[in-house]
Motif scaffolding. Structure first.
Motif, PDB file in Angstrom:
ATOM      1  N   SER A   1       0.667  38.445 128.365  1.00  0.00           N
ATOM      2  CA  SER A   1      -0.688  38.982 128.252  1.00  0.00           C
ATOM      3  C   SER A   1      -0.941  39.396 126.808  1.00  0.00           C
ATOM      4  O   SER A   1      -0.254  40.264 126.282  1.00  0.00           O
ATOM      5  N   LEU A   2      -1.902  38.746 126.176  1.00  0.00           N
ATOM      6  CA  LEU A   2      -2.232  39.028 124.772  1.00  0.00           C
ATOM      7  C   LEU A   2      -3.537  39.806 124.711  1.00  0.00           C
ATOM      8  O   LEU A   2      -4.536  39.368 125.277  1.00  0.00           O
ATOM      9  N   ASN A   3      -3.529  40.930 124.012  1.00  0.00           N
ATOM     10  CA  ASN A   3      -4.684  41.833 124.062  1.00  0.00           C
ATOM     11  C   ASN A   3      -5.014  42.443 122.710  1.00  0.00           C
ATOM     12  O   ASN A   3      -4.109  42.849 121.981  1.00  0.00           O
ATOM     13  N   GLY A   4      -6.287  42.548 122.425  1.00  0.00           N
ATOM     14  CA  GLY A   4      -6.718  43.435 121.364  1.00  0.00           C
ATOM     15  C   GLY A   4      -6.524  44.873 121.833  1.00  0.00           C
ATOM     16  O   GLY A   4      -6.512  45.147 123.043  1.00  0.00           O
ATOM     17  N   ASP A   5      -6.370  45.803 120.896  1.00  0.00           N
ATOM     18  CA  ASP A   5      -6.133  47.186 121.338  1.00  0.00           C
ATOM     19  C   ASP A   5      -7.373  47.795 121.988  1.00  0.00           C
ATOM     20  O   ASP A   5      -7.264  48.493 123.007  1.00  0.00           O
ATOM     21  N   GLY A   6      -8.538  47.482 121.445  1.00  0.00           N
ATOM     22  CA  GLY A   6      -9.763  47.961 122.088  1.00  0.00           C
ATOM     23  C   GLY A   6      -9.887  47.447 123.509  1.00  0.00           C
ATOM     24  O   GLY A   6     -10.243  48.188 124.431  1.00  0.00           O
ATOM     25  N   ALA A   7      -9.566  46.184 123.699  1.00  0.00           N
ATOM     26  CA  ALA A   7      -9.659  45.573 125.028  1.00  0.00           C
ATOM     27  C   ALA A   7      -8.630  46.176 125.978  1.00  0.00           C
ATOM     28  O   ALA A   7      -8.944  46.483 127.139  1.00  0.00           O
ATOM     29  N   ALA A   8      -7.418  46.344 125.506  1.00  0.00           N
ATOM     30  CA  ALA A   8      -6.347  46.829 126.387  1.00  0.00           C
ATOM     31  C   ALA A   8      -6.627  48.226 126.912  1.00  0.00           C
ATOM     32  O   ALA A   8      -6.217  48.588 128.018  1.00  0.00           O
ATOM     33  N   MET A   9      -7.353  49.034 126.112  1.00  0.00           N
ATOM     34  CA  MET A   9      -7.629  50.403 126.563  1.00  0.00           C
ATOM     35  C   MET A   9      -8.546  50.428 127.784  1.00  0.00           C
ATOM     36  O   MET A   9      -8.514  51.375 128.573  1.00  0.00           O
ATOM     37  N   TYR A  10      -9.393  49.430 127.923  1.00  0.00           N
ATOM     38  CA  TYR A  10     -10.361  49.428 129.029  1.00  0.00           C
ATOM     39  C   TYR A  10      -9.684  49.572 130.388  1.00  0.00           C
ATOM     40  O   TYR A  10     -10.196  50.256 131.271  1.00  0.00           O
ATOM     41  N   THR A  11      -8.601  48.866 130.563  1.00  0.00           N
ATOM     42  CA  THR A  11      -7.937  48.830 131.870  1.00  0.00           C
ATOM     43  C   THR A  11      -6.454  49.122 131.681  1.00  0.00           C
ATOM     44  O   THR A  11      -5.588  48.459 132.250  1.00  0.00           O
ATOM     45  N   VAL A  12      -6.172  50.131 130.887  1.00  0.00           N
ATOM     46  CA  VAL A  12      -4.784  50.451 130.520  1.00  0.00           C
ATOM     47  C   VAL A  12      -3.954  50.797 131.756  1.00  0.00           C
ATOM     48  O   VAL A  12      -2.724  50.650 131.761  1.00  0.00           O
ATOM     49  N   GLN A  13      -4.603  51.222 132.833  1.00  0.00           N
ATOM     50  CA  GLN A  13      -3.906  51.576 134.080  1.00  0.00           C
ATOM     51  C   GLN A  13      -3.149  50.388 134.672  1.00  0.00           C
ATOM     52  O   GLN A  13      -2.250  50.577 135.504  1.00  0.00           O
TER      53      GLN A  13
END
Lengths: 513, 513
Positions: B407-419
């Motif tokens: 899973s490759l993620n920008g940090d802004g994107a990853a925070m959205y559904t960090v759960q």
């Protein structure tokens, strides 16, 4: 000046000066316009559910709307659950929902969606500003509409071209609506019914639970009437010097047992009480059989005037009972429980604090001792969508920077909008977050039995248990820049909470219960 | 047996065997019924956006729907953004949205909302099962509807009493619809147009980008035709042995420059390409002026049959070009960049891996070297609502436990559904999460200039920057039970990624770029 400037200028002209935002490309003109109007404070939220919950907290404390800035349909969707709660709290909020340029909508680009339909269930007013010249007027309508009465979230859809195109419109002032007072005849009718009733009760909700209204409601209690509030109230003062009505029980059968024999229920700022959920063979409506209901003031009316008029007509005393200041004498000791934590909260909570409560099954332990704590306000979860506790605190702290804010959360609830912790650190808000970590959706273990579903087996247990793996809340909070501590004893919690109350800025306490 | 059993039995009878869930009180009967049908695998998600994104990842890999279990309107709302993405990916998903008991809806209890309206924009089919006897039939309809073609999320609303009341209905089997093949005349027409065109291009989307379709599309390339894909594709194989078409550029003016002189665009499994966003004075439709568009197969048609027929009619070779296996020769060294990280991913990615891509501005660096890596699948963000990268991986790993998921993620994107990280640990999924931490909504810095909004000043900068405080991703991941490491050099990332590929189970890498 472009449409985005027109929007911000009109918002600021109407005292909308806080913007809880998570913008995207279609909102860049609004973002840029913020630089040209420093009276609008932008607060970045790393998830839109934080932005909408913060706007709710802000509105409940400031008694005026904040705006949100949301990125098209999906951004609004992310904020939807806390807007549901805000709708149930009747909190004024102006949602600014960015959209594609008007001419681009027809092409159904990937981020296109039916925003008009999406926003409908949780907007008391909605409109798309499809030209730059219309933005100021529509923004003023949005602000006015958000006040209701009784108020709620509104949605102003802002297409990108309406934001970027030039306009010369001036800011437009919104009229703040006045809540109507009840007429004298209606008050007389209720007074007569109360005198005739054998066992009447007065049920307060919404505006009837605010400070001024409680002063009048206390007079009714002094006249011998039983006064209660809804189970969940958007904002209610509590503690020393405040009248503390009883509360409608959460579970229907308990509520009806509590109301046994009541033959008249007078509603003030609320509607007929109903059970939170239906259960097999359990009641839906929480009014005893044969009990009459009468509305003294609906949610849109001036509840203070109504209560004052009723107290006057009834010849009630000029003032009523209030809570004494009675703090727990000693620091609690032994195992940490919601009850012992409640003792510590009551001991150390400063006057004027704001408690944002999303603590689900742990909440009762705090509520009881806080009834005689230093006076404070409580913001409760009005719509049942957990994940509001820290977002509410973000907004409350922005609205009242001089007040201490305490956010009480179940661990399941806190995970929903955990990103809110980052905004506390970013804005250096004076908020202390407590997470009661029981590593379980504890309420669902209770509810499972009540719904007649039996005891959870292996599959069901997997959906109720949060303990594998155990969330390390201290790591999570520190990861987002908030000083954090884990407490496993009543002593440790008392010390940590005392420290948090003494030091400004964000604090996080994991209460291992 | 009750209505909840009827639902689960019908889902299982139709091979719906994974349930991504975040239940509440109104869903307790469904939860209890899971204990009676162990063929349905429940996966707890601590936020509904995780559940819906996981169902999307599952559906893209399994080619059949998973179900979600969501708590009334707010629960659905929390999952809405990733359902928007799933709608744009045409992924079959059966959302089970719990609701109040039918007779309780009229009382407008706190969690009540207009679910029917809420689900409409992102459901290709929706229905409330208002009696227990109707549940099985409606569930079968839901499964069938989710397949489309072209497929998408459907919403089955399940009132609590329909779940708890008894029923004797049997499971109902759903018909899986067949995609129609194009008729010969239509194929001939397109073939003639292609022969007549001076500079034609074939644009693939959706099903036309899957493995079998690419084999046929490669034949067209071998016949001298230019073949491209949409910018964002739900699922596409990549790497050695796979045909690699070009890709439609993201920014409209670049796309049009790339397409200069094209006089015929043949659409296969997609529609006319349009710009992701509108910008002042920039094009919305990404078709050059004077270029004709022809649809060989719409999204609902059998793209494989259509491409095969076209290749046959054109007398194209029996096979076309595929990518060689060409791994980076040495481990990258020096500063960590998306490009150096991409070298490491290409080096160590095992055959059959699945990449879930929500990496926004960091993605290009990985895509290029992976075009000659060992063969793998890529799941992209189709709807533009960031926050899908880790949820997609949860679902993909549940669908394909024998495949490595990255899973490759920008940090802004990853925070959205960090759960979502917690669910990786709970289920011990073989997923490696990479977060590219540039501490910024980098894409918005680019977009701000493009929208003509100027350079960000103090207020605007506050809404684009994630660096104050810096998120400590390793703390966050460890806090949710996932082994985590932070890499600041290309060498460190290469070693960490190699280790993650060698060891099963969840891994987290913060790529400090």
């Amino acid at each position: 000046m472009n449409g985005a400037d027109a929007l911000i200028e009109t918002l600021v002209a109407n005292e909308v000066t806080a913007c809880f935002a998570n913008p995207g490309t279609s909102e860049m003109q609004f973002v840029a316009a913020l630089d040209r109007q420093p009276a609008m404070r932008p607060v970045l939220c790393l998830f839109e559910g934080v932005a909408t919950g913060a706007a709710d907290g802000y509105g409940r404390i400031a008694d005026k709307p904040a705006c949100t800035l949301l990125h098209l349909g999906p951004g609004y969707g992310n904020g939807l659950a806390n807007l549901h709660n805000a709708r149930r709290a009747f909190t004024p909020i102006v949602n600014v929902v960015g959209d594609h340029a008007t001419y681009h909508r027809q092409y159904d680009a990937p981020l296109n969606s039916d925003i008009d339909t999406l926003v409908r269930p949780n907007s008391i007013w909605q409109r798309s500003a499809d030209t730059p010249d219309s933005v100021a007027q529509i923004a003023a309508e949005a602000v006015a509409a958000s006040f209701g009465p009784p108020g709620g979230p509104v949605s102003l859809i802002l297409p990108a071209d309406s934001a970027w195109l030039p306009t010369t419109t001036k800011p437009v002032k919104a009229q703040r609506p006045v809540r109507p007072a009840p007429d004298a005849a209606a008050v007389d009718d209720v007074a007569k019914a109360l005198k005739a009733a054998a066992k009447p009760v007065i049920l307060l909700g919404g505006q009837a639970c605010r400070a001024e209204a409680l002063v009048q409601a206390a007079r009714l209690a002094a006249a011998g009437l039983r006064v209660m509030t809804d189970t969940f109230v958007a904002r209610q003062p509590r503690g020393a010097g405040v009248f503390q009505p009883g509360r409608m029980q959460y579970f229907g059968e308990m509520a009806l047992a509590d109301l046994e024999g009541v033959d008249l229920m007078v509603l003030v700022g609320t509607t007929t009480p109903v059970a939170f959920f239906a259960y097999p063979e359990r009641p839906s409506v929480l009014v005893p059989e044969g009990c009459e209901t009468r509305t003294l003031a609906d949610r849109a009316s001036d509840a203070v005037a109504a209560l004052r008029a009723l107290a006057d007509v009834l010849g009630a005393p000029a003032s009523g009972p209030t809570q004494p200041l009675k703090l727990p004498e000693a620091a609690p000791t032994g195992p940490l429980t919601p009850q012992s934590a409640g003792q510590s909260v009551a001991r150390h909570l400063p006057e004027g604090a704001i408690i944002c409560d999303d603590s689900v099954t742990s909440g009762g332990g705090v509520a009881v001792p806080c009834m005689t704590a230093r006076p404070h306000d409580v913001l409760a979860l009005t719509g049942g969508a957990i994940g509001i506790g820290v977002p509410l605190a973000v907004g409350a702290a922005v609205a009242a920077p001089d007040r201490k804010v305490v956010s009480l959360n179940g661990d399941g609830a806190a995970m929903y909008t955990v990103q809110a912790l980052w905004s506390l650190a970013r804005e250096n808000l004076d908020v202390t977050v407590v997470v009661f970590a029981n590593h379980s959706y504890r309420i669902l273990n209770i509810e499972m039995g009540r719904t007649g579903s039996g005891n959870p087996g292996p599959s069901a247990s997997k959906l109720l248990d949060l303990g594998d793996p155990r969330i390390d809340w201290v790591s999570m909070a520190k990861g987002m820049g908030v000083a954090a501590v884990r407490c496993e004893t009543a002593e440790a919690f008392d010390a940590a909470f005392a420290r948090a109350m003494a030091e400004p800025g964000p604090h996080f306490i994991e209460a291992a219960i």
